[in-house]
Design an enzyme around this catalytic site. Structure first.
Site, PDB file in Angstrom:
ATOM      1  N   LYS A 220       0.841  -1.196   0.000  1.00  0.00           N
ATOM      2  CA  LYS A 220       0.000   0.000   0.000  1.00  0.00           C
ATOM      3  C   LYS A 220       0.882   1.255   0.000  1.00  0.00           C
ATOM      4  O   LYS A 220       0.695   2.157  -0.785  1.00  0.00           O
ATOM      5  CB  LYS A 220      -0.921  -0.038   1.218  1.00  0.00           C
ATOM      6  CG  LYS A 220      -1.842   1.141   1.312  1.00  0.00           C
ATOM      7  CD  LYS A 220      -2.813   1.003   2.471  1.00  0.00           C
ATOM      8  CE  LYS A 220      -3.514   2.338   2.687  1.00  0.00           C
ATOM      9  NZ  LYS A 220      -4.461   2.326   3.789  1.00  0.00           N
ATOM     10  N   GLU A 226      10.123  -4.926   4.803  1.00  0.00           N
ATOM     11  CA  GLU A 226      10.144  -6.331   4.393  1.00  0.00           C
ATOM     12  C   GLU A 226       9.895  -6.464   2.896  1.00  0.00           C
ATOM     13  O   GLU A 226      10.607  -7.169   2.179  1.00  0.00           O
ATOM     14  CB  GLU A 226       9.058  -7.134   5.147  1.00  0.00           C
ATOM     15  CG  GLU A 226       9.282  -7.305   6.628  1.00  0.00           C
ATOM     16  CD  GLU A 226       8.714  -6.162   7.456  1.00  0.00           C
ATOM     17  OE1 GLU A 226       8.485  -5.051   6.906  1.00  0.00           O
ATOM     18  OE2 GLU A 226       8.525  -6.362   8.670  1.00  0.00           O
ATOM     19  N   GLY A 292      -5.059  -1.756   4.821  1.00  0.00           N
ATOM     20  CA  GLY A 292      -4.312  -2.925   4.343  1.00  0.00           C
ATOM     21  C   GLY A 292      -5.049  -4.227   4.612  1.00  0.00           C
ATOM     22  O   GLY A 292      -5.163  -5.098   3.738  1.00  0.00           O
ATOM     23  N   ARG A 293      -5.588  -4.377   5.809  1.00  0.00           N
ATOM     24  CA  ARG A 293      -6.243  -5.648   6.167  1.00  0.00           C
ATOM     25  C   ARG A 293      -7.640  -5.753   5.586  1.00  0.00           C
ATOM     26  O   ARG A 293      -8.324  -6.757   5.795  1.00  0.00           O
ATOM     27  CB  ARG A 293      -6.242  -5.815   7.687  1.00  0.00           C
ATOM     28  CG  ARG A 293      -6.831  -4.641   8.454  1.00  0.00           C
ATOM     29  CD  ARG A 293      -6.461  -4.723   9.932  1.00  0.00           C
ATOM     30  NE  ARG A 293      -6.904  -3.557  10.695  1.00  0.00           N
ATOM     31  CZ  ARG A 293      -6.224  -2.423  10.810  1.00  0.00           C
ATOM     32  NH1 ARG A 293      -5.079  -2.257  10.183  1.00  0.00           N
ATOM     33  NH2 ARG A 293      -6.694  -1.425  11.555  1.00  0.00           N
ATOM     34  N   GLU A 378      -5.454  -6.487  14.591  1.00  0.00           N
ATOM     35  CA  GLU A 378      -4.873  -5.186  14.247  1.00  0.00           C
ATOM     36  C   GLU A 378      -5.959  -4.115  14.328  1.00  0.00           C
ATOM     37  O   GLU A 378      -5.680  -2.948  14.564  1.00  0.00           O
ATOM     38  CB  GLU A 378      -4.236  -5.230  12.843  1.00  0.00           C
ATOM     39  CG  GLU A 378      -3.272  -4.095  12.586  1.00  0.00           C
ATOM     40  CD  GLU A 378      -2.373  -4.313  11.367  1.00  0.00           C
ATOM     41  OE1 GLU A 378      -1.201  -4.696  11.539  1.00  0.00           O
ATOM     42  OE2 GLU A 378      -2.855  -4.114  10.238  1.00  0.00           O
ATOM     43  N   HIS A 409      -7.477 -33.161  17.114  1.00  0.00           N
ATOM     44  CA  HIS A 409      -6.412 -34.014  17.662  1.00  0.00           C
ATOM     45  C   HIS A 409      -5.293 -33.180  18.259  1.00  0.00           C
ATOM     46  O   HIS A 409      -4.175 -33.676  18.432  1.00  0.00           O
ATOM     47  CB  HIS A 409      -5.890 -34.945  16.571  1.00  0.00           C
ATOM     48  CG  HIS A 409      -6.920 -35.937  16.137  1.00  0.00           C
ATOM     49  ND1 HIS A 409      -7.069 -37.173  16.745  1.00  0.00           N
ATOM     50  CD2 HIS A 409      -7.904 -35.845  15.210  1.00  0.00           C
ATOM     51  CE1 HIS A 409      -8.082 -37.810  16.172  1.00  0.00           C
ATOM     52  NE2 HIS A 409      -8.618 -37.030  15.237  1.00  0.00           N
ATOM     53  N   LYS A 533       8.882  -1.052  14.137  1.00  0.00           N
ATOM     54  CA  LYS A 533       9.498  -0.760  12.834  1.00  0.00           C
ATOM     55  C   LYS A 533      10.630   0.248  13.005  1.00  0.00           C
ATOM     56  O   LYS A 533      11.711   0.105  12.440  1.00  0.00           O
ATOM     57  CB  LYS A 533       8.463  -0.148  11.876  1.00  0.00           C
ATOM     58  CG  LYS A 533       7.388  -1.086  11.399  1.00  0.00           C
ATOM     59  CD  LYS A 533       6.531  -0.344  10.363  1.00  0.00           C
ATOM     60  CE  LYS A 533       5.244  -1.080  10.067  1.00  0.00           C
ATOM     61  NZ  LYS A 533       4.337  -0.324   9.204  1.00  0.00           N
TER      62      LYS A 533
HETATM   63  O1  F6P Z   1       1.636  -4.130   9.924  1.00  0.00           O
HETATM   64  C1  F6P Z   1       1.328  -2.823   9.611  1.00  0.00           C
HETATM   65  C2  F6P Z   1       0.879  -2.668   8.206  1.00  0.00           C
HETATM   66  O2  F6P Z   1       0.773  -1.305   7.946  1.00  0.00           O
HETATM   67  C3  F6P Z   1      -0.419  -3.391   7.889  1.00  0.00           C
HETATM   68  O3  F6P Z   1      -1.530  -2.700   8.294  1.00  0.00           O
HETATM   69  C4  F6P Z   1      -0.298  -3.555   6.430  1.00  0.00           C
HETATM   70  O4  F6P Z   1      -1.218  -4.484   5.952  1.00  0.00           O
HETATM   71  C5  F6P Z   1       1.141  -3.998   6.317  1.00  0.00           C
HETATM   72  O5  F6P Z   1       1.814  -3.217   7.285  1.00  0.00           O
HETATM   73  C6  F6P Z   1       1.778  -3.847   4.978  1.00  0.00           C
HETATM   74  O6  F6P Z   1       1.807  -2.519   4.548  1.00  0.00           O
HETATM   75  P1  F6P Z   1       2.048  -2.138   3.041  1.00  0.00           P
HETATM   76  O7  F6P Z   1       0.953  -2.752   2.229  1.00  0.00           O
HETATM   77  O8  F6P Z   1       2.043  -0.641   3.007  1.00  0.00           O
HETATM   78  O9  F6P Z   1       3.392  -2.696   2.612  1.00  0.00           O
END
Ligand code: F6P
Length: 569
Positions: A220, A226, A292-293, A378, A409, A533
């Site tokens: 987003k 990452e 995002g979620r 979240e 199980h 972060k």
């Molecule tokens: O974990 C925090 C967050 O902002 C989430 O809400 C989001 O889904 C994720 O990081 C990834 O963010 P992006 O899509 O901006 O890489």
């Protein structure tokens, strides 16, 4: 924009409302008379009928919960007291209810039909029109990849899509990809890389051919550590492997062409995408009013559209929309989506439940609980309300689960006989794409028998008399008693189709909104993930060689880094 944010009223303290007091009285009464599902079922032949609902093509049975039919009206009264309907209306029409980020929350616009164009203008944007334009571009691209018109740099058809994203840019797409695997007729498979741990990328790249691989960088913000680190690693792997295979000569020109043919992007920050070398024509946008979620049904689901095709993606969106409309237009006392959210509040705040199990009796839903963890936790894992004041009661639930019968199980022992109350949602479908016989036994029916047996055992238990009647040694009778009265909701559908997956996601999105509204939370921000972060960036130099940075760390972090430095080969 600020004006809209200001339009939000302060949250209503649910615990101070007449409806909360009435629920407390009701709870006390139930405790006093004794909660006994066996007796409640025996006394009321209509119990299941009065506590069953249909929404979309899903059937819901709430009768094995610790509620009476009259409890529903008390739930509806609470919804009224906290002005739930007003908040739903505000959300659907683009008021900036995500007030800590001053944003509208419009994931419902992502699944509106084209006929809604022009009806949902928010902050000057025709949201539905923009959504449909991006979808049309995604569908055109997906069709090209599926037909083989789109090829890699050496002219070969794409057979593998690698989605690089994390959080909402990963969990939704991978969950849906897994859920719909039975529908894969494209010959294209997908893999999902999320973790910055190099092991994730290394394993996901094993056995794939760069000439036939398309990477989708989904972020987003297009700033996530990452995702951008993984995207750069993937780009390096692509170019080095193509060169090693003799597919490209390694010149800057050919490298740039390879990136264009093998990388596309999904982001709200399309300006940043071009810097990476991705052709802006192959970048699909969305908007800051999509959390995002809450984004799997936006361009974030591009991998789904490619693998399963535009028609199935449209079915998926229709499933969401049916539940959106049901949720917004059904009176609360008959609105199972709202009632499930209110019932979760009932268990958290009156029964003291800490967690909520979601148990799909469908192997294809094996990532559903992981997806729900981000969606729900979240969103509602917060201690201050949307006006900055402290919450007035417990909030949030720990969502977890595994597909049945694997869970049976493993952890079901604790749900059946442990000391904690764990409300559980059991999800199953009447049909399977993989009908199988074991002799005369239909294996899917045997599976469904387990689905039914578990909720029955949890509700009705097994008394000491029943255990004794089996001739059990008196000393072990207590160990074999099941108290029952352990609440479950049964959700039963026809088939785990794209439509049904959309329905299920929308169901839990709205349950999250209901709980957040009662608790007074801004369910759409996520400030709690920021500190880690920032600290990771500060700590990174200390790990390798920067002693000054190391000296600034606390003693525990220093000791851990020193261990690492001493052991790294
Ligand atoms: O974990 C925090 C967050 O902002 C989430 O809400 C989001 O889904 C994720 O990081 C990834 O963010 P992006 O899509 O901006 O890489």
């Amino acid at each position: 924009m600020k004006g809209l944010a200001m339009a939000i009223n302060p949250p209503i303290d649910a615990t101070q409302t007449p409806a909360w007091a009435a629920l407390q009285n009701h709870f006390n009464q139930l405790q006093a008379e004794g909660i006994n599902l066996r007796e409640w079922f025996a006394a009321d032949a209509n119990r299941t009928a009065s506590l069953s609902f249909e929404a979309g093509d899903l059937h819901f049975d709430l009768s094995k919960n610790l509620i009476k039919p009259e409890t529903l009206q008390l739930f509806a009264d609470l919804a009224k007291d906290v002005k739930l309907e007003e908040r739903i209306q505000q959300q659907y029409t683009g008021v900036h209810i995500n007030n800590t980020e001053d944003r509208a929350v419009l994931h419902t616009a992502l699944r509106r039909p084209a006929s809604d164009e022009g009806k949902f203008i928010v902050d000057g944007q025709d949201t539905v029109k923009d959504v449909r334009e991006v979808l049309d571009r995604i569908y055109a691209f997906a069709n090209k990849v599926r037909s083989g018109e789109w090829t890699g740099v050496t002219g070969k058809k794409i057979d593998t899509v690698v989605n690089i994203g994390i959080g909402g840019s990963d969990l939704g797409p991978v969950m849906v990809y897994e859920a719909l695997k039975a529908y894969n007729d494209s010959g294209i498979s997908a893999r999902y890389v999320s973790n910055i741990d190099p092991n994730d990328m290394a394993e996901k790249l094993k056995g794939i051919n760069p000439e036939t691989t398309l990477f989708i960088v989904v972020s987003k913000t297009f700033t996530t550590l990452e995702t951008l680190t993984n995207a750069r690693s993937a780009r390096t792997w692509l170019l080095e492997t193509l060169k090693a295979q003799g597919a490209i000569d390694g010149s800057d020109e050919k490298n740039a062409e390879a990136v264009v043919k093998h990388f596309i992007a999904v982001s709200t920050a399309l300006d940043k995408v071009a810097e990476f070398g991705i052709d802006p024509n192959n970048a699909f946008g969305f908007w800051n009013w999509v959390g995002g979620r809450y984004s799997v049904d936006s361009a974030v689901g591009t991998s789904i559209a490619i693998v399963y095709g535009p028609e199935r993606f449209e079915d998926f969106l229709r499933g969401f929309h049916v539940i959106d409309e049901y949720f917004a237009n059904t009176p609360i006392e008959k609105n199972v989506v709202a009632l499930m959210g209110l019932m979760n509040v009932w268990y958290v705040n009156f029964f003291g439940a800490h967690s909520h199990a979601v148990l799909p009796y469908n192997q294809y839903l094996h990532r559903f609980a992981a997806y729900l963890q981000q969606l729900t936790m979240e969103s509602n894992g917060k201690s201050v309300r949307w006006d900055g004041t402290p919450v007035t009661t417990q909030t949030g639930e720990i969502f977890w689960g595994e597909p049945g019968t694997n869970g049976q199980h493993a952890f079901y022992q604790l749900i059946h006989q442990g000391t904690r109350l764990i409300p559980a949602d059991f999800i199953a479908f009447a049909n399977t794409p993989n009908a199988t016989k074991d002799g005369d036994q239909d294996v899917h029916e045997l599976f469904l028998a387990n689905y039914l047996a578990q909720t029955k055992a949890l509700a009705f238990g097994k008394t000491a008399e029943e255990v004794r009647a089996e001739g059990t040694d008196e000393a072990i009778v207590p160990a074999r008693v099941f108290t029952g009265n352990r609440p479950t909701t049964s959700i039963l559908g026809d088939t785990l189709s794209p439509f049904a997956v959309g329905e299920l996601i929308a169901l839990y999105e709205h349950i999250t909104l209901v709980e957040g509204t009662v608790w007074g939370l801004d369910s759409y921000d996520q400030w709690g993930v920021e500190l880690g972060k920032v600290l990771a960036k500060q700590i990174a130099p200390a790990i390798s060689q920067d002693d000054a940075a190391l000296a600034q760390q606390d003693q525990s972090t220093q000791a851990l880094i020193n261990f690492y430095r001493a052991h790294r080969h």
